[in-house]
Design a protein around this motif. Structure first.
Motif: not given
Length: 500
Positions: A50-65, A92-96
């Motif tokens: 399954p492909p690994v999901l990339s976050p749509v953006r990230s900041d200092d504390t958090t990754d957003y998917y 299966p869905g993308p792996t986080i």
């Protein structure tokens, strides 16, 4: 779309089921050798990761998917088309993949599957409003942002958890892996990167035209005659003659497996549901119930190029045996490589919880009564709590299965626990680690121990034969007093969604 009440949501789920899954009365069935699925020659298709999901953006504390639940038409059986319901349209869905203690926000969008959903990140100590509570629906035309603390390095998985529809929704494809790493694990010389491989095992049943058939045999079990690994029937995996790490998830609705290698060589168990064990354990075979995860090392260095090794399934009791369900997949050694990895004698600090710390023992009996799946004689009731441990309490839960006709893998939300004994005897060597699913075999009783936290609020416990769960072998417990309401604190919102 307007908010739906519980009754309307369940009706919509039933309609979606009828529109997609062919009724069994329309299918030709044979119980002698198969369940009527088109024949597939094993080991002719290559394993997919399954492909690994990339976050749509990230900041200092958090990754957003962002993940969208979609209907999709895919080829699972050669030459046939199958409709699935998948996270981002794949199953299966993308792996986080996340680092420990780095927060993630995952937006799940329900805009095409046509049925209410609720996403449970299985194994995460989520707050109640983000735990995938069974009646916390995200209806068609809505989205919900789930916040995860990622406080446990382990192989987790996210899957649907909608009341009375979990089995069908997950069977249709709503499941995916979620891996959390920490510095300790990454610093060990275990196989990494392309040598760290997820394996999601499922069984399915198909019509002659390729459609998925969901047949729970009178609300008992869904048993398919086609074994899929990562969505591929009986795949072949080409490997180098070196060590590989495999993260194995039983993602089936009702089937358990007893895995072994055709060469009789051992697996080295390095992890359970909740991450690495204290020390590696070698076993010739191991049993894995629905929703359990085991991490194993297989060392292919002893095999010559050209060797083929089959993963066998020696059917545990009360599983329907078909001709093809005694094998899972094949490894084919195709090349020689150097191997910098090794298996250290100690993996992680693991301390058993002393029984003397328990402030109480509770008993839960999982039974079939008057055609219903019950816990202590009761079915699911949103108004009832069957336990109220206080924050930080250590408790022993004794879990009974008084029947020889079925087994129950029991999942307890929020906390990781340890298995003390099975019928008064020590756990199997491979079970001695932190776990959140416990295989309760026929006429067995187990004792498990755990410390309740880190959150207060309402959490569920249930059989992970999802057919049993749906009909209605599930209850709930309250940790402490108060805590966020799992339904009203962070409800799903109407689409369109603002940017993350």
């Amino acid at each position: 779309m307007a908010n739906l009440n519980r009754r309307d949501a369940l009706k919509l789920g039933a309609l979606a089921s009828g529109s997609l899954l062919l009724p069994i009365s329309c299918q030709s069935r044979s119980y002698a050798k198969d369940a009527g699925s088109p024949q597939v020659r094993p080991f002719t298709q290559q394993l997919r990761i399954p492909p690994v999901l990339s976050p749509v953006r990230s900041d200092d504390t958090t990754d957003y998917y962002e993940v969208t639940m979609r209907r999709a038409t895919v080829e699972i059986l050669p030459g046939l088309k199958t409709e699935i319901w998948g996270y981002n349209g794949i199953a299966p869905g993308p792996t986080i993949k996340q680092r420990r203690d780095r927060q993630s926000v995952v937006r799940f969008i329900n805009n095409s599957v046509g049925t209410p959903t609720s996403v449970h990140l299985h194994g995460m100590a989520s707050l109640p409003q983000y735990d995938g509570y069974a009646e916390d629906f995200t209806n068609p035309g809505q989205y919900k942002d789930y916040i995860y603390p990622n406080n446990r390095p382990a192989t987790l998985w996210y899957h649907d958890h909608a009341l009375h529809n979990t089995a069908r929704n997950v069977y249709m494809g709503l499941a995916g892996l979620y891996l959390v790493y920490d510095d300790l694990e990454l610093g060990l010389p275990l196989p990494k990167n392309e040598y760290d491989v997820p394996l999601v095992i499922q069984d399915k049943q198909f019509s002659s035209r390729g459609s998925l058939i969901f047949d729970d045999q009178g609300e008992k079990s869904q048993m398919g005659d086609v074994i899929l690994v990562n969505g591929v029937p009986w795949p072949n995996m080409k490997v180098a003659n070196r060590k590989y790490r495999f993260r194995i998830l039983n993602g089936s609705a009702s089937r358990s497996y007893n895995l072994s290698l055709s060469t009789s060589e051992p697996f080295t168990i390095i992890g359970t549901d909740a991450g690495l064990v204290g020390a590696p354990v070698q076993v010739s075979n191991f049993r894995i119930g629905m929703a359990e995860r085991y991490e194993v090392i297989i060392d292919f260095s002893k095999y010559k190029v050209g060797t083929k090794i089959v993963v066998h399934n020696d059917h545990p009791d009360n599983n329907i045996e078909y001709d093809g369900t005694d094998r899972i997949m094949q490894f084919e050694v195709v090349r020689t490589e150097s191997d910098p990895s090794s298996i250290p004698p100690n993996l992680r600090d693991y301390q058993p919880i002393a029984e003397s710390l328990a402030v109480r023992t509770r008993e839960f009996r999982y039974e079939r009564s008057n055609g219903l799946w019950v816990i202590n004689g009761k079915t699911w009731d949103i108004q009832r709590f069957d336990a109220n441990p206080q924050l930080g309490d250590v408790e022993i839960w004794r879990i009974f299965n008084n029947s020889g006709g079925w087994f129950h893998p029991i999942h307890i939300h929020l906390i990781d626990m340890q298995l003390l004994d099975r019928d008064g005897k020590p756990p199997f060597a491979y079970e001695r680690g932190w776990k959140d699913v416990f295989y309760v075999g026929e006429n067995e009783s187990l004792r498990v121990i755990g410390r309740f936290g880190p959150n207060t609020g309402a959490y569920m416990s249930h059989c992970h034969n999802t057919v049993h769960e749906d009909h209605d072998m599930m209850n709930q417990f309250m940790v402490g007093t108060g805590g966020p309401d799992p339904i009203t604190t962070a409800p799903a919102q109407p689409l369109p969604a603002p940017p993350l």
